[in-house]
Design a protein around this motif. Sequence first.
Motif, short mmCIF file in Angstrom:
data_model
loop_
_atom_site.label_atom_id
_atom_site.label_comp_id
_atom_site.label_asym_id
_atom_site.label_seq_id
_atom_site.Cartn_x
_atom_site.Cartn_y
_atom_site.Cartn_z
N ARG A 56 57.44 13.27 55.19
CA ARG A 56 56.61 14.41 54.82
C ARG A 56 56.71 14.71 53.33
NH1 ARG A 56 59.10 19.68 56.70
NH2 ARG A 56 60.23 19.25 54.77
N HIS A 65 48.61 20.37 49.39
CA HIS A 65 48.97 21.25 50.50
C HIS A 65 47.72 21.75 51.20
CE1 HIS A 65 53.13 22.28 48.54
NE2 HIS A 65 53.08 21.08 49.08
N ASN A 232 53.67 26.16 54.28
CA ASN A 232 53.31 26.63 55.62
C ASN A 232 52.16 27.63 55.59
OD1 ASN A 232 55.36 25.12 56.97
ND2 ASN A 232 56.86 26.64 56.33
N TRP A 254 47.56 20.11 54.83
CA TRP A 254 48.34 18.88 54.98
C TRP A 254 48.64 18.56 56.45
CZ3 TRP A 254 53.36 19.15 57.03
CH2 TRP A 254 53.90 20.43 57.14
N THR A 255 48.64 19.56 57.32
CA THR A 255 48.90 19.29 58.74
C THR A 255 47.68 18.69 59.42
OG1 THR A 255 48.27 21.57 59.31
CG2 THR A 255 50.60 21.13 58.88
N THR A 256 46.49 19.17 59.10
CA THR A 256 45.28 18.62 59.72
C THR A 256 44.92 17.27 59.13
OG1 THR A 256 43.91 19.89 58.15
CG2 THR A 256 44.37 20.90 60.28
N ALA A 259 47.34 14.86 60.93
CA ALA A 259 47.69 15.34 62.27
C ALA A 259 48.18 14.22 63.17
CB ALA A 259 46.47 16.03 62.90
N PHE A 262 51.84 13.18 62.35
CA PHE A 262 52.84 14.18 62.74
C PHE A 262 52.96 14.28 64.26
CE2 PHE A 262 52.06 15.78 58.38
CZ PHE A 262 53.38 15.77 57.94
N ARG A 263 51.84 14.10 64.97
CA ARG A 263 51.91 14.09 66.43
C ARG A 263 52.73 12.90 66.91
NH1 ARG A 263 46.14 14.91 66.47
NH2 ARG A 263 45.64 17.15 66.58
N LYS A 266 56.41 13.57 66.27
CA LYS A 266 56.92 14.57 67.21
C LYS A 266 57.09 13.98 68.59
CE LYS A 266 56.04 19.23 68.96
NZ LYS A 266 55.13 20.41 68.91
#
Length: 414
Positions: A56, A65, A232, A254-256, A259, A262-263, A266
Amino acid sequence: MFKPIPVAIGLRYLRAKRRNGFISFISLASILGIALGVAALITTLAVMTGFQREIRDRMLQMAAHATVSAHGNPITEWQRAVDLALADPRVAGAAPYVEKEALLNGARQQPAFVRGVVPADERTVSVLGDKMVSGELESLQPGSFNIILGRELAAWLGVGVGDDVVMMLADARGSPIGALPQFKRFAVSGVFEVGYNEYDRSMAFVDMNDLQRVLRMGEGVTGVRLKLHDMNLAWDVARDLALDLGGGFAVSDWTTDNANMFRALKMEKTMMAILLSLIIAMGAFNLVSSQVMLVTDKQADIAILRTLGLSPRGVMTVFVVQGSLIGVIGTVLGVIGGIVLTLNLEHILFAIEKVFGVTLLPEDVYYITGLPTELKTSDVIAIAAVALVMALIATIYPAWRAARTPPAEALRYE
């Protein structure tokens, strides 16, 4: 003297020497099994969390971000968007950009994302300027038509600083002989390496004005990239900026943008936790065996306690306490061992490499050559709770069986 009778007897059974040495061995095996499972799970999750953090961080060295862009159209009022973003105390930096997918031609061909940037602004949102292997970010000046390539991309193209690459765009341009793709020659003025394959192999940077001229965009840009003090808050900040601009803009963070990765990380961590929990379950099964044999060995004691007035529930409590204490001891040892192992894992890896003369994470194969770890308190607490619950469940059947022991039958052959 202030303990309830069943609890006092359970504690005494844990400390007392047993006539059957095999029962003691099984109890010790249960403690070691639970401890080993807890330690292995803590260490593994710490390593996986460390790798996630490392990936990350390396990704966010170059990725924004948050990003605000128009729906397929250039943003013409990008300077206003930058000014509004910088006025937000949550924003650390803002930079306009132009991005286009192109085919680069050197000694070989390779597709890449070409991003037009303003060097001074780019330094506020990424570490590109600090990751230059050769050349400088400031070599990207309007009209210079210079290009900076990722190290892997430059290797695939077979070019270096001073060589030329030809950018070919799929956008056709009309000519007397029909539609032709657009070509533009750029001079390689630098090479960067951030240690993240997605950027090192597929990204190239040019001056924003040069790319605007090639794409005939005028003063428009693809969007504005933001760097925040707290990543965040990326989605909220980007949404607020889009609303301040009047709406009608696409917002991403950055999360989308990442995605799927990161999935996957996880899911990998979750599956590894489930699989390693089986080691703790094995220790719990050993605990069931040891408790069943202990109940059989203590038949006479159970009968005497029953005749002295101890209720079946009290008998059950005796063995639940005794078995649960085994689980607590194993869990505590496992937590201590897991924390110590995690904190010294880098030194252990170095010692193994030195003793056996091997390199477990060679630099020419892996981008991450160390063994990053991140010990999260929440993970340790969750693992300890799972181990304690498994140990408690493992004591229920043997304790229930002890409570159902008929005193007369148990004393018949005594």
